[in-house]
Structures are given as structure tokens and as C-alpha cells.
Design a protein around this motif. Sequence first.
Motif, PDB file in Angstrom:
ATOM      1  N   SER A 107       0.823  -1.212   0.000  1.00 52.41           N
ATOM      2  CA  SER A 107       0.000   0.000   0.000  1.00 52.41           C
ATOM      3  C   SER A 107       0.855   1.258   0.000  1.00 52.41           C
ATOM      4  CB  SER A 107      -0.935   0.009   1.213  1.00 52.41           C
ATOM      5  OG  SER A 107      -1.909  -1.001   1.116  1.00 52.41           O
ATOM      6  N   CYS A 108       1.908   1.252   0.786  1.00 52.36           N
ATOM      7  CA  CYS A 108       2.753   2.440   0.889  1.00 52.36           C
ATOM      8  C   CYS A 108       3.441   2.757  -0.429  1.00 52.36           C
ATOM      9  CB  CYS A 108       3.788   2.247   1.999  1.00 52.36           C
ATOM     10  SG  CYS A 108       3.058   2.146   3.646  1.00 52.36           S
ATOM     11  N   ALA A 109       3.907   1.719  -1.132  1.00 49.04           N
ATOM     12  CA  ALA A 109       4.581   1.946  -2.411  1.00 49.04           C
ATOM     13  C   ALA A 109       3.644   2.596  -3.416  1.00 49.04           C
ATOM     14  CB  ALA A 109       5.111   0.627  -2.958  1.00 49.04           C
ATOM     15  N   TYR A 110       2.442   2.052  -3.543  1.00 49.05           N
ATOM     16  CA  TYR A 110       1.515   2.570  -4.554  1.00 49.05           C
ATOM     17  C   TYR A 110       0.941   3.927  -4.151  1.00 49.05           C
ATOM     18  CZ  TYR A 110       2.038  -1.923  -6.810  1.00 49.05           C
ATOM     19  OH  TYR A 110       2.564  -3.017  -7.452  1.00 49.05           O
ATOM     20  N   ALA A 111       0.799   4.180  -2.864  1.00 49.35           N
ATOM     21  CA  ALA A 111       0.377   5.512  -2.420  1.00 49.35           C
ATOM     22  C   ALA A 111       1.451   6.541  -2.749  1.00 49.35           C
ATOM     23  CB  ALA A 111       0.085   5.494  -0.927  1.00 49.35           C
ATOM     24  N   ALA A 112       2.715   6.168  -2.535  1.00 43.87           N
ATOM     25  CA  ALA A 112       3.822   7.089  -2.805  1.00 43.87           C
ATOM     26  C   ALA A 112       3.861   7.506  -4.273  1.00 43.87           C
ATOM     27  CB  ALA A 112       5.152   6.438  -2.415  1.00 43.87           C
ATOM     28  N   VAL A 113       3.578   6.574  -5.173  1.00 44.89           N
ATOM     29  CA  VAL A 113       3.558   6.884  -6.603  1.00 44.89           C
ATOM     30  C   VAL A 113       2.539   7.981  -6.896  1.00 44.89           C
ATOM     31  CG1 VAL A 113       3.045   5.980  -8.902  1.00 44.89           C
ATOM     32  CG2 VAL A 113       4.348   4.591  -7.294  1.00 44.89           C
ATOM     33  N   GLN A 114       1.348   7.840  -6.333  1.00 44.42           N
ATOM     34  CA  GLN A 114       0.292   8.807  -6.596  1.00 44.42           C
ATOM     35  C   GLN A 114       0.581  10.158  -5.954  1.00 44.42           C
ATOM     36  OE1 GLN A 114      -2.200   8.177  -8.780  1.00 44.42           O
ATOM     37  NE2 GLN A 114      -1.082   6.263  -9.078  1.00 44.42           N
ATOM     38  N   ILE A 115       1.126  10.150  -4.751  1.00 41.23           N
ATOM     39  CA  ILE A 115       1.468  11.408  -4.093  1.00 41.23           C
ATOM     40  C   ILE A 115       2.482  12.182  -4.930  1.00 41.23           C
ATOM     41  CG2 ILE A 115       2.615  12.439  -2.085  1.00 41.23           C
ATOM     42  CD1 ILE A 115       1.428  10.122  -0.418  1.00 41.23           C
ATOM     43  N   ARG A 116       3.537  11.477  -5.357  1.00 43.59           N
ATOM     44  CA  ARG A 116       4.578  12.155  -6.123  1.00 43.59           C
ATOM     45  C   ARG A 116       4.068  12.657  -7.470  1.00 43.59           C
ATOM     46  NH1 ARG A 116       7.251  14.583  -3.959  1.00 43.59           N
ATOM     47  NH2 ARG A 116       8.907  13.359  -3.005  1.00 43.59           N
ATOM     48  N   SER A 117       3.099  11.968  -8.050  1.00 42.08           N
ATOM     49  CA  SER A 117       2.553  12.416  -9.332  1.00 42.08           C
ATOM     50  C   SER A 117       1.795  13.735  -9.199  1.00 42.08           C
ATOM     51  CB  SER A 117       1.626  11.345  -9.918  1.00 42.08           C
ATOM     52  OG  SER A 117       0.409  11.254  -9.189  1.00 42.08           O
ATOM     53  N   LEU A 118       1.293  14.018  -7.996  1.00 44.53           N
ATOM     54  CA  LEU A 118       0.520  15.242  -7.762  1.00 44.53           C
ATOM     55  C   LEU A 118       1.304  16.314  -7.009  1.00 44.53           C
ATOM     56  CD1 LEU A 118      -2.899  13.628  -6.748  1.00 44.53           C
ATOM     57  CD2 LEU A 118      -2.343  14.712  -8.926  1.00 44.53           C
TER      58      LEU A 118
ATOM     59  N   GLU B  58      -3.683   3.699  -3.780  1.00 40.23           N
ATOM     60  CA  GLU B  58      -3.572   4.702  -4.836  1.00 40.23           C
ATOM     61  C   GLU B  58      -4.586   5.824  -4.623  1.00 40.23           C
ATOM     62  OE1 GLU B  58      -1.821   2.024  -8.542  1.00 40.23           O
ATOM     63  OE2 GLU B  58      -4.007   2.218  -8.289  1.00 40.23           O
ATOM     64  N   HIS B  59      -5.788   5.439  -4.240  1.00 35.84           N
ATOM     65  CA  HIS B  59      -6.835   6.432  -4.013  1.00 35.84           C
ATOM     66  C   HIS B  59      -6.497   7.315  -2.804  1.00 35.84           C
ATOM     67  CE1 HIS B  59     -10.986   7.789  -4.793  1.00 35.84           C
ATOM     68  NE2 HIS B  59     -10.997   8.063  -3.498  1.00 35.84           N
ATOM     69  N   ALA B  60      -6.058   6.690  -1.721  1.00 33.42           N
ATOM     70  CA  ALA B  60      -5.688   7.451  -0.526  1.00 33.42           C
ATOM     71  C   ALA B  60      -4.513   8.379  -0.806  1.00 33.42           C
ATOM     72  CB  ALA B  60      -5.355   6.503   0.624  1.00 33.42           C
ATOM     73  N   GLY B  61      -3.545   7.892  -1.585  1.00 32.42           N
ATOM     74  CA  GLY B  61      -2.392   8.730  -1.930  1.00 32.42           C
ATOM     75  C   GLY B  61      -2.809   9.995  -2.661  1.00 32.42           C
ATOM     76  N   ARG B  62      -3.722   9.853  -3.615  1.00 36.61           N
ATOM     77  CA  ARG B  62      -4.213  11.033  -4.325  1.00 36.61           C
ATOM     78  C   ARG B  62      -4.949  11.974  -3.369  1.00 36.61           C
ATOM     79  NH1 ARG B  62      -5.184   6.966  -8.241  1.00 36.61           N
ATOM     80  NH2 ARG B  62      -7.373   6.746  -7.603  1.00 36.61           N
ATOM     81  N   GLY B  63      -5.706  11.389  -2.443  1.00 34.06           N
ATOM     82  CA  GLY B  63      -6.412  12.219  -1.466  1.00 34.06           C
ATOM     83  C   GLY B  63      -5.464  12.980  -0.563  1.00 34.06           C
ATOM     84  N   MET B  64      -4.393  12.327  -0.129  1.00 38.00           N
ATOM     85  CA  MET B  64      -3.419  12.989   0.734  1.00 38.00           C
ATOM     86  C   MET B  64      -2.776  14.185   0.043  1.00 38.00           C
ATOM     87  SD  MET B  64      -1.645   9.564   2.332  1.00 38.00           S
ATOM     88  CE  MET B  64      -0.516  10.374   3.471  1.00 38.00           C
ATOM     89  N   ALA B  65      -2.618  14.071  -1.284  1.00 33.73           N
ATOM     90  CA  ALA B  65      -1.997  15.148  -2.053  1.00 33.73           C
ATOM     91  C   ALA B  65      -3.009  16.181  -2.525  1.00 33.73           C
ATOM     92  CB  ALA B  65      -1.253  14.566  -3.246  1.00 33.73           C
ATOM     93  N   GLY B  66      -4.267  16.049  -2.070  1.00 39.25           N
ATOM     94  CA  GLY B  66      -5.259  17.079  -2.341  1.00 39.25           C
ATOM     95  C   GLY B  66      -6.359  16.711  -3.308  1.00 39.25           C
ATOM     96  N   GLU B  67      -6.245  15.543  -3.944  1.00 35.30           N
ATOM     97  CA  GLU B  67      -7.268  15.118  -4.901  1.00 35.30           C
ATOM     98  C   GLU B  67      -8.240  14.163  -4.199  1.00 35.30           C
ATOM     99  OE1 GLU B  67      -6.818  12.531  -8.772  1.00 35.30           O
ATOM    100  OE2 GLU B  67      -6.082  14.554  -9.215  1.00 35.30           O
ATOM    101  N   VAL B  68      -9.112  14.723  -3.373  1.00 34.16           N
ATOM    102  CA  VAL B  68     -10.003  13.932  -2.532  1.00 34.16           C
ATOM    103  C   VAL B  68     -11.273  13.580  -3.304  1.00 34.16           C
ATOM    104  CG1 VAL B  68     -11.314  13.885  -0.376  1.00 34.16           C
ATOM    105  CG2 VAL B  68      -9.105  15.077  -0.479  1.00 34.16           C
ATOM    106  N   ALA B  69     -11.649  12.303  -3.275  1.00 34.84           N
ATOM    107  CA  ALA B  69     -12.855  11.846  -3.974  1.00 34.84           C
ATOM    108  C   ALA B  69     -13.346  10.566  -3.320  1.00 34.84           C
ATOM    109  CB  ALA B  69     -12.564  11.617  -5.451  1.00 34.84           C
ATOM    110  N   GLU B  70     -14.574  10.188  -3.615  1.00 35.47           N
ATOM    111  CA  GLU B  70     -15.127   8.955  -3.081  1.00 35.47           C
ATOM    112  C   GLU B  70     -14.460   7.744  -3.737  1.00 35.47           C
ATOM    113  OE1 GLU B  70     -19.399   6.521  -2.791  1.00 35.47           O
ATOM    114  OE2 GLU B  70     -19.286   8.439  -3.841  1.00 35.47           O
ATOM    115  N   PHE B  71     -14.152   6.739  -2.931  1.00 35.93           N
ATOM    116  CA  PHE B  71     -13.594   5.488  -3.457  1.00 35.93           C
ATOM    117  C   PHE B  71     -14.742   4.564  -3.854  1.00 35.93           C
ATOM    118  CE2 PHE B  71     -12.048   1.101  -2.851  1.00 35.93           C
ATOM    119  CZ  PHE B  71     -10.997   1.122  -3.758  1.00 35.93           C
ATOM    120  N   ARG B  72     -14.797   4.171  -5.147  1.00 32.08           N
ATOM    121  CA  ARG B  72     -15.917   3.368  -5.628  1.00 32.08           C
ATOM    122  C   ARG B  72     -15.478   2.088  -6.337  1.00 32.08           C
ATOM    123  NH1 ARG B  72     -20.252   5.201  -9.104  1.00 32.08           N
ATOM    124  NH2 ARG B  72     -21.260   3.447  -8.081  1.00 32.08           N
ATOM    125  N   GLU B  73     -14.196   1.785  -6.348  1.00 27.93           N
ATOM    126  CA  GLU B  73     -13.712   0.603  -7.055  1.00 27.93           C
ATOM    127  C   GLU B  73     -14.246  -0.677  -6.422  1.00 27.93           C
ATOM    128  OE1 GLU B  73     -11.379  -0.024  -9.734  1.00 27.93           O
ATOM    129  OE2 GLU B  73     -12.016   1.996 -10.224  1.00 27.93           O
TER     130      GLU B  73
END
Length: 483
Positions: A82-93, A367-382
Motif C-alpha cells: 500500500s505504501c509503495a503505490y500511495a507514494a507513486v500517486q502522491i509524487r505524481s501530484l 492509490e486512491h488514498a495517496g491522491r487524497g493525501m496530495a489534495g485530490e479527494v474523492a469517493e472510493f468506488r472501485e
Amino acid sequence: MTGTRRKRAVGAWPQRPWGQLAWLSAGRAGGLPGVRTRRLARAWELVSGLTKRLFLTSPYRMRHNEGMPKVFDYLLLGGGTSCAYAAVQIRSLDSNGTIALLGEESEPPYDRPPFTKYFLWNDEKNIDDFHSKDESFYPQNQIELLLGKRAVSIDRSAKTIRTEGGESFQYGKLLYALGSEPRRLSIPGGDGAWVLRTAEDSARIRRHASSGASAILIGAGYLGAELACALVGRGCSVTLIEAGQRAWPLFPSETVSKSITDELQAKGVRLVAGASVTQIENGRTVFTEDGQRFEGDFIVAGIGAFPRTELAKASGLSVRKGVLASAQLYTEDLDVFVAGDVVEFPDSNLGEQYRAEHHLHAKATAEHAGRGMAGEVAEFREPPVFFSDVGDLSMNLIGYPERAARTWSLKNDDPSIVTEVYAFEDGRAAGLIDLRQDWKAQEPLLEVMKSLILSRADLRRVEDLLSRPGFDLASLSEFAGAE
């Protein structure tokens, strides 16, 4: 005067460069036209920000401020998938925020599924072959790995994590992703059974699983079934003991469960069903309630896992089956997000709280949480997706078959293929289970069912189609889009 500190007159020109920039950007140049400009103000922001970053993260600061916590904009607690994939999304934003992964294992994040099968099949494979990201990813993206550090407390008021070794780390945003802990046998001698959770657990099993070795596995769920086939493939003699009446006894499809049972036996696994283990002696002998006795070179118990919620609970976060989060995956503390096995959230597809333990679910929520942490907050529906490989068979599941009220078994030309479609009480698409050898053929089916679930498609409208022999489920993609 000698011995007194000389004072600069108000409005005088500062001697140091950074003082000059501050003086100019503050508009203190005696009213000269154009001095207080946006360009100068921006220059001051950049210089002061750079100076602050260099000071806060420099070795000098760490050497001369011992005992002070190291500060990160994003701290990812758990150090796993989880941490690896969250980090990818955070860095992208966020290209500038400081990121650190903190975990108790010595390995960087790795994908866990291979360690019940592929890693065990091939002695030439190393643990780093299954790292979630190449080793160059972290330094190239300025992501710090804090490995071999066990977190023991979270102080949310101070936004600080403390480790077993006495270190402290401060965060701006925290991802709580501590995963699950294997259940242990609570019977006499139960500590003589190994568990399989980490890469090192798998490496230990591989070292002992030489050709001709005998293994006793307790529990025929996902892990036990996959491990049994992997060990048989290494030339081991495998006895698989299950308290239920077949392999995968809790699986929502009895047809698939029976097919898995047949596959295990066809591969040479000795399946002992309906037997409860009561005692283990010397890590080699297993006794069952009905008086049977089994001898092996080693014993592995795969009887499930429980989410590691204790640190969250101790910090004051709400915990039920998992750590309670919103549909956006943040907790009641807006600076703490949750992902992976531990997160429990309101699932709008299901209409109730949901928690799951699987690699793909951990990846998607992270991935969803990582985007949320970086400011792109949305409902998780997957919708959740699960997979398992047992012998030559590939099983894929999407959605919520265990909560369904209606099932359609599709009639395939190949009798070895099992495809089941599920619906909720109100007819909405609930999920799909597919079992076959060709895993590539399963991918389009998963995509169609994902669309049907997200569009809340009423499967009662296509009931006649689902009952037709040879019906191609992929043809429902247009139906999903029409909803």
C-alpha cells in the motif's frame, strides 16, 4: 561606541543578500517605483522556501538537533504494498513534498502474492524480483525508506510516530497501512507451526522444502491451497488438513470450491477434510480431534489473519472490524488516511460498511488514498477484485458475491470452466466469479462486471440472456453503458 551593538537605521539598505531581498519585497526602498513587485515577492518566497528545506533536511540539522523528530509532509506507515503505490500517486501530484515509508521489515515494499507460489517454484528467484518498485524509484523520486523500524505509538496531537528504537518522525499527512497479522494456533504446541506472511517467511519455507521433504499444512483457504500446490511442485509430500468439508470451505461458490478440491487432489496433495487439529508436538507431529496423527518435516498454519488496528485504536481513532474511514478513505482526523487490509469504509456499491484483505484491494485503496493525501479527494468506488492460482487453475472474483441474493451459472462449452454471475436482492449486479486455466480470458469479463456494478445495472432485464447456453458475458458491455 565600543562594546555596544550597532543598530541599522530604519529603512537602511541591509548588508546581506537575503536581507536585501526581504527588504525589497517588503517595499522598504523609500517608495521607489516598481520595487514591491510580484516578481520580487515570488523570488523571496523561493529563496526562503529553499533555505528552509535545506536546513530542515540537512545532515547538519540531524547531527546538531538530536532527539528532535524528522519531519515529512507525507509519512506512509506500514512500509508494504500500500505504501509503495500511495507514494507513486502522491509524487505524481506533489513534486516537492517530502515523503517517507516507515516499516518494520528490512525489505522495500514488495508484492505478496508471488510468495505463496512463484517464488517457491523457482530457486533462482530472489525477493527483490518481486519488489513493488525498482530500487531506483525511491531515490529518483526523493522518497526516503525508513526500514526495520517498528512503530509503537501515534501521537495525533503532535502528529508524531514513535518507534521501538526510540526514534520520532513527524508528519503533515499520515497513511495508516499496517496490513494484517497471521492468526496463530491457540492449541498446545501451536507455536511449533510456522506462518506465511512475509517474504522471509516464504524464504524459510523454501529452504526447508527440498525434494522429498514432507510438509503438513493446516487450513485449506487461499493461502493453504496455493502453498500446497507450490510445495508439491518442488517434489514435497504435502498433507493439507482442513476443518471444513472441502478446500476453500467459506468461498461463496460451492462449485468453484469443489473444483479447487479436485485440482489439489489431482496434483498429489493429500487433503484431509473435516479434521480439527488439537495438538502439535515438536513442530513435526500433528494430532486431530478424531484421533489421527500426521508426521512432517515442518508445519505451516494458514488459518486467516486479523487487521493490525491496535496503534490506531490507541491513538483514539475509531476501530470496528478495521480502522473506520470515510468514503474518501480519511479518518475523523482529516490528516490521517487508511488503506489496505485495515481500512473499513462505507461502500456505496454495497450500501454498507466494507473491509477486504487482498493485494489488489490494497493497491486500489492505497492509490486512491495517496491522491487524497496530495489534495485530490474523492469517493472510493472501485469494486474489490480477488485472484488465486491453484495448480493450473486461475480464479478471479470481482464485487460482492458473498452478499448476493441471486446467482446465474453460465453454460460454457468447456465443462471445466465455471462462470457465475451474482445480483443483489434488488437485481443490481453484485459480482462475478470465474474459474479456468486461461487467466487472460478473464480480464475482459472483470471489466464488464465492473461497469455493471458501477452503473448499478439491473440484471433481471437480461435474465434470459444469462440463461442461454454459450452466452458471451462480454456482450453486456453495451448494457452496462446504457444504464
